[in-house]
Design an enzyme around this catalytic site. Structure first.
Site, PDB file in Angstrom:
ATOM      1  CB  CYS A   1      67.665  35.706  56.570  1.00 31.43           C
ATOM      2  SG  CYS A   1      65.985  35.128  56.754  1.00 31.43           S
TER       3      CYS A   1
ATOM      4  CG  ASP B   1      58.216  26.882  50.797  1.00 29.10           C
ATOM      5  OD1 ASP B   1      59.349  27.381  50.805  1.00 29.10           O
ATOM      6  OD2 ASP B   1      57.195  27.524  51.141  1.00 29.10           O
ATOM      7  CB  SER B   2      54.489  26.158  54.581  1.00 32.21           C
ATOM      8  OG  SER B   2      55.083  27.434  54.523  1.00 32.21           O
TER       9      SER B   2
ATOM     10  CG  PHE C   1      62.626  26.631  55.270  1.00 38.67           C
ATOM     11  CD1 PHE C   1      61.403  27.015  55.803  1.00 38.67           C
ATOM     12  CD2 PHE C   1      63.528  25.983  56.098  1.00 38.67           C
ATOM     13  CE1 PHE C   1      61.089  26.769  57.141  1.00 38.67           C
ATOM     14  CE2 PHE C   1      63.233  25.724  57.432  1.00 38.67           C
ATOM     15  CZ  PHE C   1      62.015  26.121  57.959  1.00 38.67           C
TER      16      PHE C   1
ATOM     17  CG  ASP D   1      67.395  29.918  52.758  1.00 43.09           C
ATOM     18  OD1 ASP D   1      67.709  30.706  53.666  1.00 43.09           O
ATOM     19  OD2 ASP D   1      67.161  30.288  51.592  1.00 43.09           O
TER      20      ASP D   1
ATOM     21  CB  ALA E   1      60.364  23.289  57.511  1.00 40.87           C
TER      22      ALA E   1
ATOM     23  NE  ARG F   1      69.763  30.855  43.818  1.00 38.41           N
ATOM     24  CZ  ARG F   1      69.131  31.850  44.450  1.00 38.41           C
ATOM     25  NH1 ARG F   1      68.417  31.605  45.524  1.00 38.41           N
ATOM     26  NH2 ARG F   1      69.208  33.081  43.987  1.00 38.41           N
TER      27      ARG F   1
HETATM   28  N1  SAH Z   1      65.837  28.811  49.758  1.00 35.30           N
HETATM   29  C1  SAH Z   1      64.938  29.679  49.044  1.00 35.30           C
HETATM   30  C2  SAH Z   1      64.432  30.824  49.908  1.00 35.30           C
HETATM   31  C3  SAH Z   1      63.713  30.389  51.176  1.00 35.30           C
HETATM   32  S1  SAH Z   1      62.754  31.650  51.917  1.00 35.30           S
HETATM   33  C4  SAH Z   1      65.636  30.188  47.790  1.00 35.30           C
HETATM   34  O1  SAH Z   1      66.862  30.007  47.617  1.00 35.30           O
HETATM   35  O2  SAH Z   1      64.973  30.781  46.942  1.00 35.30           O
HETATM   36  C5  SAH Z   1      61.886  30.828  53.156  1.00 35.30           C
HETATM   37  C6  SAH Z   1      60.747  29.926  52.682  1.00 35.30           C
HETATM   38  O3  SAH Z   1      60.216  29.259  53.809  1.00 35.30           O
HETATM   39  C7  SAH Z   1      59.566  30.605  52.036  1.00 35.30           C
HETATM   40  O4  SAH Z   1      59.391  30.071  50.735  1.00 35.30           O
HETATM   41  C8  SAH Z   1      58.339  30.263  52.916  1.00 35.30           C
HETATM   42  O5  SAH Z   1      57.188  29.962  52.148  1.00 35.30           O
HETATM   43  C9  SAH Z   1      58.833  29.026  53.613  1.00 35.30           C
HETATM   44  N2  SAH Z   1      58.264  28.746  54.944  1.00 35.30           N
HETATM   45  C10 SAH Z   1      58.013  29.613  55.955  1.00 35.30           C
HETATM   46  N3  SAH Z   1      57.617  28.950  57.066  1.00 35.30           N
HETATM   47  C11 SAH Z   1      57.629  27.631  56.754  1.00 35.30           C
HETATM   48  C12 SAH Z   1      57.340  26.432  57.482  1.00 35.30           C
HETATM   49  N4  SAH Z   1      56.974  26.469  58.769  1.00 35.30           N
HETATM   50  N5  SAH Z   1      57.482  25.255  56.849  1.00 35.30           N
HETATM   51  C13 SAH Z   1      57.861  25.199  55.555  1.00 35.30           C
HETATM   52  N6  SAH Z   1      58.143  26.295  54.819  1.00 35.30           N
HETATM   53  C14 SAH Z   1      58.028  27.494  55.409  1.00 35.30           C
END
Ligand code: SAH
Length: 404
Positions: free
Chosen positions: A348, A254-255, A232, A308, A288, A208
């Site tokens: 990850c 985000d979802s 995400f 992410d 996403a 970040r």
């Molecule tokens: N970048 C963030 C962490 C991301 S973690 C940070 O720095 O804090 C991954 C995220 O993806 C989660 O919040 C989860 O809710 C979201 N997620 C999972 N599947 C998804 C999808 N199909 N579409 C959108 N978001 C999704």
């Protein structure tokens, strides 16, 4: 003490001698007096001492190693190991009061994660033995850190493989009245009771910051606000950090509705959305994959794109499917980056190596018909060290790419 003894098959002791902390069932010749969740001594086929660890016959990883020395795993051992992990964070530049104190196998305490969020410690016990030690651990953590509140978030899937259900609740001290506010430069509201992992993606802190630095550089050369697509976004992390030093127009996707609600609070808390500076933080609840395709269809472009995603491959068997997911996302993302802009892209999934991830991203780039440079290799922040003897510990890998 009638500690269990686990005899390792002849020729299968090599990884143990090289100090890999996991012992799989296939390496075990015989187990005597070994009780699930208890300490055991590991010996070779000639009954020579190899290591001391803990046992769980229900797990695929039947033994995890705590020490390669013939020493008792007692109160003194626990104090020594927790103090070592905590002390090693002393010089850390976390920019605030939230960071990982104990990173399980990578701090030589398999199965234990401890994160600090301001005045709260959040403990995660991933295995049966650690689960049985958590009262002792909580007391020692309070003593060694001076932080009185210890909350447990042992609600991870991995516990099922140990024959354990979830365990969540207060271990010591008091509950936070509301959300816990932490600082890493920007300020974030963390929901330690319901948030993902132990509440926040601490592992992305340095990334970040890297984004914030790049955005800062870009803002020095333009009067216009920069645009950022934060896919995400969870509770807004990357966009909040990017906006900390200047004027950013961020689209966050985000979802999870709960995550977006917290993202909104985080933007507000950091003085984002000040119309005067042309800033904005849009929050979009969407899938996403769908949203990225929509952006491509609409021919949108952004100065910065952050990708992410959650873990797509839980084990090696899911590698191919995961690779397709990563490729799809990155292909769309490449199409959306402004000429000379940046894509920060992550995986990850422990089952996807850095090398493989780079190949997947490369293949997406080729299909997008663009060019890119690796400006930086990205990994988890310094408070998430990786034990050299434990390559599985390097789960987070990323690329900061300049795209033309
Ligand atoms: N970048 C963030 C962490 C991301 S973690 C940070 O720095 O804090 C991954 C995220 O993806 C989660 O919040 C989860 O809710 C979201 N997620 C999972 N599947 C998804 C999808 N199909 N579409 C959108 N978001 C999704």
């Amino acid at each position: 003490m009638t500690e269990g003894v686990v005899r390792i098959k002849r020729g299968r002791e090599k990884p143990i001698r090289k100090r890999h902390p996991w012992v799989f069932s296939g390496a075990i010749a015989h187990a005597e007096n070994a009780a699930d969740g208890d300490l055991v001594t590991l010996v070779d086929h000639k009954n020579r001492f190899l290591a001391r660890g803990y046992w769980n016959s229900k797990s695929q990883i039947q033994a995890r190693i705590l020490s390669w020395r013939d020493e008792p795993i007692d109160a003194g051992w626990w104090r020594k190991m927790l103090a070592r992990a905590i002390d090693s964070r002393a010089g850390l530049d976390a920019g605030g009061d939230a960071y990982r104190l104990v990173n399980a196998e990578n701090d030589f305490i398999p199965g234990l994660i401890v994160d600090r969020y301001g005045d709260w410690l959040v403990l995660q016990a991933l295995t049966r033995y650690i689960d049985g030690q958590k009262e002792r651990i909580a007391d020692l953590l309070r003593e060694l850190t001076g932080i009185e509140n210890v909350y447990e978030r042992s609600d991870v899937e991995a516990r099922a493989k140990e024959g354990l259900g979830p365990a969540v609740g207060l271990l010591r001290g008091r509950m936070p009245a509301d959300l816990v506010e932490i600082s890493e430069g920007a300020r974030f509201q963390v929901d330690i009771a319901r948030g993902h992992k132990t509440g926040f993606y601490l592992d992305q802190r340095e990334n970040r910051r890297a984004l914030a630095d790049l955005v800062g550089d870009r803002l020095e050369s333009t009067a216009e606000p920069v645009s950022l697509l934060n896919i995400f976004c969870y509770t807004g992390g990357f966009a909040v950090a990017a906006g900390h030093f200047g004027s950013v127009r961020a689209v966050n996707v985000d979802s999870s509705y709960a995550a977006l609600e917290l993202a909104e609070a985080n933007f507000a808390r950091n003085g984002y959305d000040a119309e005067a500076h042309g800033e904005s933080a849009e929050l979009i609840q969407a899938d996403a994959f769908d949203y990225l395709r929509h952006c491509v269809d609409e021919a949108m472009t952004f100065d910065f794109v952050v990708l992410d995603p959650p873990k797509f491959a839980r084990h090696k068997g899911q590698t191919q499917r995961a690779a397709r997911g990563y490729k799809d996302l990155n292909l769309s993302a490449f199409k959306l980056v402004e000429e000379g802009g940046y894509l920060m892209t992550f995986s990850c999934s422990g089952a996807i190596s850095r090398e493989l991830f780079q190949k997947i991203v490369f293949s997406a780039l080729a299909d997008a018909g663009r060019e890119a440079q690796i400006a930086r290799q990205l990994s988890a922040a310094a408070d998430h060290p990786v034990a050299l003897t434990f390559p599985e510990g390097e789960y987070l890998k990323g690329l900061m790419l300049r795209v033309y």
